[in-house]
Design an enzyme around this catalytic site. Structure first.
Site, mmCIF file in Angstrom:
data_model
loop_
_atom_site.group_PDB
_atom_site.id
_atom_site.type_symbol
_atom_site.label_atom_id
_atom_site.label_comp_id
_atom_site.label_asym_id
_atom_site.label_seq_id
_atom_site.Cartn_x
_atom_site.Cartn_y
_atom_site.Cartn_z
ATOM 1 N N GLU A 1 -45.801 -14.759 54.294
ATOM 2 C CA GLU A 1 -46.309 -14.923 52.934
ATOM 3 C C GLU A 1 -47.437 -13.921 52.719
ATOM 4 O O GLU A 1 -48.562 -14.154 53.147
ATOM 5 C CB GLU A 1 -46.811 -16.348 52.737
ATOM 6 N N TYR B 1 -38.223 -18.645 53.718
ATOM 7 C CA TYR B 1 -38.082 -18.810 55.163
ATOM 8 C C TYR B 1 -36.916 -17.921 55.593
ATOM 9 O O TYR B 1 -35.805 -18.070 55.058
ATOM 10 C CB TYR B 1 -37.719 -20.249 55.526
ATOM 11 N N ASP C 1 -49.265 -20.818 62.036
ATOM 12 C CA ASP C 1 -49.411 -21.150 60.621
ATOM 13 C C ASP C 1 -50.781 -20.629 60.210
ATOM 14 O O ASP C 1 -51.672 -21.382 59.844
ATOM 15 C CB ASP C 1 -49.300 -22.678 60.418
ATOM 16 N N HIS D 1 -42.475 -17.751 49.229
ATOM 17 C CA HIS D 1 -42.439 -18.641 50.388
ATOM 18 C C HIS D 1 -41.047 -18.714 51.023
ATOM 19 O O HIS D 1 -40.627 -19.775 51.504
ATOM 20 C CB HIS D 1 -42.908 -20.029 49.950
ATOM 21 N N HIS E 1 -50.773 -24.889 47.896
ATOM 22 C CA HIS E 1 -49.764 -24.256 47.035
ATOM 23 C C HIS E 1 -49.813 -24.707 45.576
ATOM 24 O O HIS E 1 -48.783 -24.985 44.954
ATOM 25 C CB HIS E 1 -48.353 -24.502 47.606
ATOM 26 N N GLN F 1 -49.612 -14.754 55.686
ATOM 27 C CA GLN F 1 -49.521 -16.027 56.403
ATOM 28 C C GLN F 1 -48.206 -15.995 57.171
ATOM 29 O O GLN F 1 -47.132 -15.926 56.576
ATOM 30 C CB GLN F 1 -49.525 -17.207 55.404
ATOM 31 N N ASN G 1 -51.256 -21.286 49.303
ATOM 32 C CA ASN G 1 -52.050 -21.649 50.476
ATOM 33 C C ASN G 1 -53.142 -22.662 50.085
ATOM 34 O O ASN G 1 -53.064 -23.275 49.042
ATOM 35 C CB ASN G 1 -52.605 -20.421 51.199
ATOM 36 N N ARG G 2 -54.148 -22.825 50.943
ATOM 37 C CA ARG G 2 -55.040 -23.987 50.812
ATOM 38 C C ARG G 2 -56.373 -23.685 50.145
ATOM 39 O O ARG G 2 -56.912 -22.593 50.310
ATOM 40 C CB ARG G 2 -55.291 -24.582 52.203
HETATM 41 C C1 BGC Z 1 -48.299 -23.509 55.007
HETATM 42 C C2 BGC Z 1 -47.837 -24.611 55.913
HETATM 43 C C3 BGC Z 1 -46.977 -25.549 55.120
HETATM 44 C C4 BGC Z 1 -45.837 -24.750 54.538
HETATM 45 C C5 BGC Z 1 -44.847 -25.520 53.712
HETATM 46 C C6 BGC Z 1 -47.106 -22.796 54.475
HETATM 47 O O1 BGC Z 1 -47.493 -21.780 53.606
HETATM 48 O O2 BGC Z 1 -49.193 -22.643 55.629
HETATM 49 O O3 BGC Z 1 -48.901 -25.287 56.477
HETATM 50 O O4 BGC Z 1 -46.498 -26.601 55.892
HETATM 51 O O5 BGC Z 1 -46.347 -23.731 53.750
HETATM 52 O O6 BGC Z 1 -45.315 -26.588 53.122
#
Ligand code: BGC
Length: 365
Positions: free
Chosen positions: A328, A195, A263, A193, A124, A300, A98-99
């Site tokens: 996540e 999907y 998100d 991560h 990430h 997340q 994350n950020r």
């Molecule tokens: C983030 C998104 C991002 C994605 C893949 C997620 O964990 O929150 O903003 O686009 O990852 O890059």
């Protein structure tokens, strides 16, 4: 009586039987490094996991008619993963998943700068995060353990970090155990991560989601939490009762507009480090269900808003907007800059652990 005892013995033996684990080569990086693929197979699920990014490549589970199908997004050939820098399909993301705002944080009065790779923010783990590295692996009972040593200064983060991620399959549950230690104080936020698309194709907008959460972390325009933890009550972020992803994703809501959908990080109810249910998902057409449990304080929930149908790799597969969702399990985004959030600091001498499970089920109509 004797028969009953024999049946019981057979049943307990079957339940205790470990998933089988096999290893093959999945591909080779441009520098010649071989990437291995481990296939974990139980009586209910088959999970394929590779050493590049410790990634889940696919998970096969049954629908309500017993037909097996892949419920994750990814590529059929290895080169797809190498060519795709931005979706993080199936990966373990780190050192900080994350950020981190502006790619900056302080530890003990010392300023650290980590790479900016997303709208002026660090996402990430930076430019070459854990998702793009080849992990060392060895088989364990019913699974595989992956190990990565990230050197002091890797992507700007302090301390040599040793991370172990163990995947193990138990009947219909894929369990992920993380443990990590450092030789200098650092920050860590590891998650997976993957999907998911329980229907196997199409969008996920018809999936019904329940989250064990009463609050979430709203963000500014570049998806950094503001620090507030408002209630989900009366907002499109209220998933306390099962609701389809698509029901409110297009609502006139500032937070949804910023992210182009969901998100955001949800605050998991009653976090105390014990394993709790974070989310349940049900897909009505296939009858497949997914339950996520975790020891982490947040999740997340990302509705695949930035998937844009780009093609990567020789097989040329593409993945369109909203065709997968991620859950996540993690610490909150930008925790190093929010002292009130559960801490992501890791000090020398301590080993931290966390655990997440993905359990697959089927449900009658
Ligand atoms: C983030 C998104 C991002 C994605 C893949 C997620 O964990 O929150 O903003 O686009 O990852 O890059």
């Amino acid at each position: 009586m004797r028969l009953a005892r024999v049946i019981l013995l057979i049943m307990t033996t079957a339940m205790a039987a470990h998933a089988t684990v096999t290893k093959t080569v999945f591909g080779t990086l441009p520098d010649g490094t071989a990437v291995d693929l481990y296939t974990l197979k139980s009586d209910a699920v088959e999970a394929r996991i590779m050493t590049y990014g410790a990634r889940i490549v696919s998970i096969q589970s049954a629908d309500r008619d017993g037909t097996m199908g892949n419920v994750t997004l990814g590529y059929s050939a290895f080169d797809g993963y190498v060519a795709d820098p931005s979706t993080y399909f199936g990966a373990v993301v780190g050192r900080y998943g994350n950020r981190i705002a502006n790619g900056e944080f302080k530890i003990d009065g010392h300023d650290y700068h980590v790479p900016i790779n997303n709208n002026g923010q660090s996402l990430h783990g930076g430019l070459i995060g854990f998702d793009k590295l080849v992990w060392q692996a060895h088989p364990i009972a019913g699974g595989v353990e992956m190990t990565l040593v990230s050197k002091d200064g890797d992507q700007g983060y302090p301390g040599t970090l040793t991370a172990h991620v163990r995947y193990s399959l138990h009947h219909n549950a894929l369990r992920i155990d993380y443990s990590y230690s450092t030789d200098k104080t650092t920050v860590v936020n590891l998650t997976n991560h993957t999907y998911f698309n329980l229907a196997g194709s199409g969008t996920v907008l018809g999936h019904e989601v329940t989250l064990s959460s009463d609050q979430y972390t709203p963000t500014n325009k570049v998806l950094i939490p503001t620090g507030e933890l408002p209630t989900v009550e009366g907002t499109p972020f209220d998933f306390r009762k099962a609701t389809t992803i698509g029901a409110r994703i297009g609502a006139d809501n500032e937070q949804l507009k910023i992210a182009g959908g969901y998100d955001h990080n949800w605050v998991l109810r009653g976090h105390n480090g014990e394993v709790k249910t974070a989310a349940r998902v049900y897909e009505p057409v296939s009858g497949r269900g997914l339950t996520v449990t975790t020891t982490e304080p947040g999740v997340q929930f990302y509705s695949g808003n930035f998937l844009d149908g780009a093609k990567f790799g020789k097989a040329g597969e593409s993945h369109a907007k909203n065709t997968g969702f991620c859950l996540e399990t993690q610490h909150y985004p930008d925790s190093p800059n929010h002292p009130a959030f559960p801490t992501t600091l890791l000090k020398p001498g301590e080993t931290k652990h966390s655990m997440t499970t993905f359990t697959f089920s089927t449900h009658a109509k």
